[in-house]
Design an enzyme around this catalytic site. Structure first.
Site, PDB file in Angstrom:
ATOM      1  CG  ASP A 107     -12.271 -15.498 -12.209  1.00 62.46           C
ATOM      2  OD1 ASP A 107     -11.682 -15.849 -11.117  1.00 62.46           O
ATOM      3  OD2 ASP A 107     -13.349 -15.766 -12.525  1.00 62.46           O
TER       4      ASP A 107
ATOM      5  CG  ASP B  28      -1.980   1.261   0.985  1.00 60.66           C
ATOM      6  OD1 ASP B  28      -1.987   2.576   0.110  1.00 60.66           O
ATOM      7  OD2 ASP B  28      -1.862   1.771   2.353  1.00 60.66           O
TER       8      ASP B  28
ATOM      9  CG  ASP C 209      -6.218   2.823   0.676  1.00 60.83           C
ATOM     10  OD1 ASP C 209      -5.146   2.425   0.369  1.00 60.83           O
ATOM     11  OD2 ASP C 209      -7.422   3.128  -0.352  1.00 60.83           O
TER      12      ASP C 209
ATOM     13  CG  ASP D   3      -1.043   1.326  -3.902  1.00 59.86           C
ATOM     14  OD1 ASP D   3      -0.087   1.176  -3.664  1.00 59.86           O
ATOM     15  OD2 ASP D   3      -1.918   2.075  -2.677  1.00 59.86           O
TER      16      ASP D   3
ATOM     17  CD  GLU E  48     -10.584 -20.490 -11.536  1.00 57.46           C
ATOM     18  OE1 GLU E  48     -10.127 -19.822 -10.326  1.00 57.46           O
ATOM     19  OE2 GLU E  48     -11.349 -19.696 -11.252  1.00 57.46           O
TER      20      GLU E  48
ATOM     21  CG  HIS F 119      -6.866 -15.183  -5.256  1.00 55.36           C
ATOM     22  ND1 HIS F 119      -6.150 -15.663  -6.845  1.00 55.36           N
ATOM     23  CD2 HIS F 119      -8.280 -14.879  -5.565  1.00 55.36           C
ATOM     24  CE1 HIS F 119      -7.528 -15.930  -7.262  1.00 55.36           C
ATOM     25  NE2 HIS F 119      -8.047 -15.135  -7.470  1.00 55.36           N
ATOM     26  CG  ASP F 120      -9.580 -18.278  -5.579  1.00 55.08           C
ATOM     27  OD1 ASP F 120      -9.474 -17.004  -4.538  1.00 55.08           O
ATOM     28  OD2 ASP F 120      -9.828 -17.981  -6.803  1.00 55.08           O
TER      29      ASP F 120
HETATM   30  C1  NOJ Z   1     -12.163 -17.392  -9.300  1.00 56.91           C
HETATM   31  C2  NOJ Z   1     -11.143 -16.804  -9.282  1.00 56.91           C
HETATM   32  O1  NOJ Z   1     -10.087 -16.591  -8.170  1.00 56.91           O
HETATM   33  C3  NOJ Z   1     -12.221 -16.270  -7.239  1.00 56.91           C
HETATM   34  O2  NOJ Z   1     -11.103 -15.833  -6.817  1.00 56.91           O
HETATM   35  C4  NOJ Z   1     -13.056 -15.601  -7.628  1.00 56.91           C
HETATM   36  O3  NOJ Z   1     -14.249 -15.886  -6.065  1.00 56.91           O
HETATM   37  C5  NOJ Z   1     -14.074 -16.841  -8.638  1.00 56.91           C
HETATM   38  N1  NOJ Z   1     -13.381 -16.800  -9.779  1.00 56.91           N
HETATM   39  C6  NOJ Z   1     -15.723 -14.926  -9.049  1.00 56.91           C
HETATM   40  O4  NOJ Z   1     -14.711 -14.702 -10.264  1.00 56.91           O
END
Ligand code: NOJ
Length: 565
Positions: free
Chosen positions: A208, A24, A28, A32, A266, A339-340
């Protein structure tokens, strides 16, 4: 695949930045673009070749930017298009390519396309998937949804729109309406937007949930599993009959193959056979896909929060199947984190003080020595651990909160769910990047708490340690850059049923590598008679310089040998 025919990404390593949590610069509490600019040297210093940027477009941030309201602008949270251009130039100056997250299965409900589509008389009504209530039901009443499908984030996949008396489909949150890819105007608009980014200089796209863009029509009820409120038959919406056609149309409209743009799709519910078709070198579709198979092996029947112990042979054999299945035909992506997903050292390794560093390196060794394009997720390169959250209030993620609420409503035990979230929630990977022992992420209170391990697990401390994790990643990346056998060699899994050791060879012509790793926190003996002879082998890399023979491996010891042939 011959070396000549191999695409540039067969040598490349990708580094994923989750901008909100990276750095950041404007104080904030949210990362960014200027924060990224300030830390480009960190990524270049690792030796990575490509940056994948999670979404930075204008967005109401219902799903941290995966809900886009303007594909051709930057959200003010992250900066401006001018900042973007500076960041892209900075990346290119350092020899880094940059790929954008392309989120086009759905938009935000605040996207002007959807705002217009809400009017049944508008020309954009058919850009989204609108349906009347179920026959015989009063619109808007319980059970009147057009099908019995659940959304990925909990609740029904249909949202009632009072004004028009109809429902729209949203496979994710109700603020993420699905686009109707059957409509050629939608496809043309998406391809035009992609071309706009390509013209701006980006080097490709991470797409995505891209195999959800072709659904199987007519949309119809699925089976509801016992104890569940909704049906979740993913194959009604994934890998639909027009997917290949849409991917090829996109490829040609944007020149993805012609311009050698990097693409990774993905894909939920994607097996090796699907991936062979989608990444085939004989067609203009995708460069590679992200499968979910190997990150679902530690799930029980209750889904993501029903955590089951990992049986190591399952993971080894799964990756091996993909190695064999795509060899010479398609191309693999290699990932343990993003990130998931939770942090891999907490999930597949041992995040205790004693074993964290060695196990982070052992996991990196096995992954990076497979064939394919490895992805490093920010923080993975310093062996970051899960967030350690203990109460629901600490979570910010729409998926964690939605799934928790739905499961509690269905009678699940909240404590068990919290334990599941602590292990598997996406927020585990989203705590701010710890740059220094004090944090160094932001001057303000960060949007998600820093990992409590920050004083000891941070970039500066790791970099100063000659045995740090990031230095080891640098060595692995160098090996891939230098050795054709790492890039292109065939793969053979040895000792497939061994529950402690991960052993495999890579072969390219006369070159052969042997990789041996102890994936446990105790000593492991190696059945030497079952391995290739290593008498004249050269040790290329190891994560523990024990100097001992291979017969007994230390906890999480990993070695890479070049065998003489
Ligand atoms: C997969 C993305 O990696 C995830 O973070 C997102 O919540 C879902 N697709 C919906 O876009």
């Amino acid at each position: 695949m011959s070396e000549l025919a191999a695409p540039w990404w067969s040598k490349a390593v990708v580094y994923q930045i989750y901008p909100r949590s990276f750095a950041d610069a404007d104080g904030d509490g949210i990362g960014d673009l200027r924060g990224i600019i300030n830390h480009l040297d960190h990524v270049a210093g690792l030796g990575a070749d490509v940056i994948w940027l999670s979404p930075i477009y204008r967005s109401p941030q219902d799903d941290n930017g995966y809900d886009i309201s303007d594909y051709q602008d930057i959200d003010p949270l992250f900066g401006t298009l001018t900042d973007f251009d500076e960041m892209l130039a900075g990346a290119h100056e350092r020899g880094l390519r940059l790929i954008m997250d392309l989120v086009v299965n759905h938009t935000s409900d605040e996207h002007p396309w959807f705002v217009e589509s809400r009017d049944p008389a508008s020309a954009k009504r058919d850009w989204y998937i609108w349906r009347p209530a179920r026959a015989g039901f009063q619109p808007g009443t319980p059970g009147a949804e057009p099908t019995n499908w659940g959304s990925f984030f909990g609740g029904s996949a249909w949202q009632f729109d009072e004004a028009s008396g109809e429902y729209y489909l949203h496979l994710f949150s109700r603020k993420q309406p699905d686009l109707n890819w059957e409509n050629p105007e939608v496809r043309a608009a998406v391809f035009a937007m992609m071309n706009w980014w390509v013209d701006r200089g980006v080097d490709g796209f991470r797409m995505d949930v891209i195999n959800l863009i072709s659904k199987t029509y007519p949309l119809a009820d699925g089976v509801v599993a016992p104890g569940q409120p909704f049906s979740f038959e993913i194959d009604r919406v994934a890998n639909g009959p027009r997917l290949v056609e849409f991917l090829e149309e996109m490829n040609h409209a944007v020149g993805l193959t012609d311009k050698q743009l990097f693409t990774v799709g993905e894909m939920v519910s994607c097996d090796v056979e699907h991936a062979r078709a989608y990444t085939s070198q004989h067609h203009d579709r995708l460069g590679m896909v992200f499968t979910f198979e190997h990150v679902s092996l530690d799930q029980g029947p209750g889904g993501k929060l029903d955590v089951a112990p990992l049986h190591l042979p399952d993971l080894k054999k799964n990756l091996a199947r993909w190695q064999k299945g795509l060899y010479g035909e398609g191309w693999n992506s290699l990932y343990f984190e993003n990130h998931d997903q939770p942090r891999s050292v907490s999930r597949f390794g041992d995040d205790s003080v004693t074993h964290r560093v060695a196990s982070a390196k052992a996991l990196a060794t096995v992954l990076h020595l497979h064939q394919g394009t490895p992805f490093v997720y920010q923080g993975q390169e310093i062996g970051m651990t899960n967030a350690g959250f203990t109460s629901l209030e600490q979570y910010a993620d729409i998926e964690a909160l939605g799934q928790f609420r739905q499961a509690v409503a269905a009678g699940a035990d909240p404590d068990a769910l919290l334990a599941g979230l602590a292990k598997m929630s996406r927020d585990n990977a989203r705590t701010p990047m710890p740059w220094t022992p004090e944090g160094g992420f932001s001057e303000a209170t960060p949007w998600l708490p820093l990992n409590p391990t920050t004083p000891t697990i941070n970039v500066a401390t790791d970099a100063a340690d000659p045995h740090g994790v990031s230095g080891y990643y640098r060595s692995l990346i160098r090996l891939r850059h230098e050795l054709p056998v790492v890039q292109l060699g065939s793969f053979d899994l040895l000792l497939p049923d061994d529950e402690r050791l991960w052993v495999f060879t890579r072969t390219l012509g006369e070159e052969k590598l042997l990789v041996v790793a102890n994936m446990t926190s105790s000593l492991a003996s190696v059945p030497m008679a079952e391995l290739p002879d290593i008498e004249d082998a050269r040790l290329l890399l190891t994560n523990l310089s024990t100097g001992q023979d291979l017969q007994t491996l230390q906890p999480w010891e990993a070695r890479v040998y070049a065998l003489s042939s």
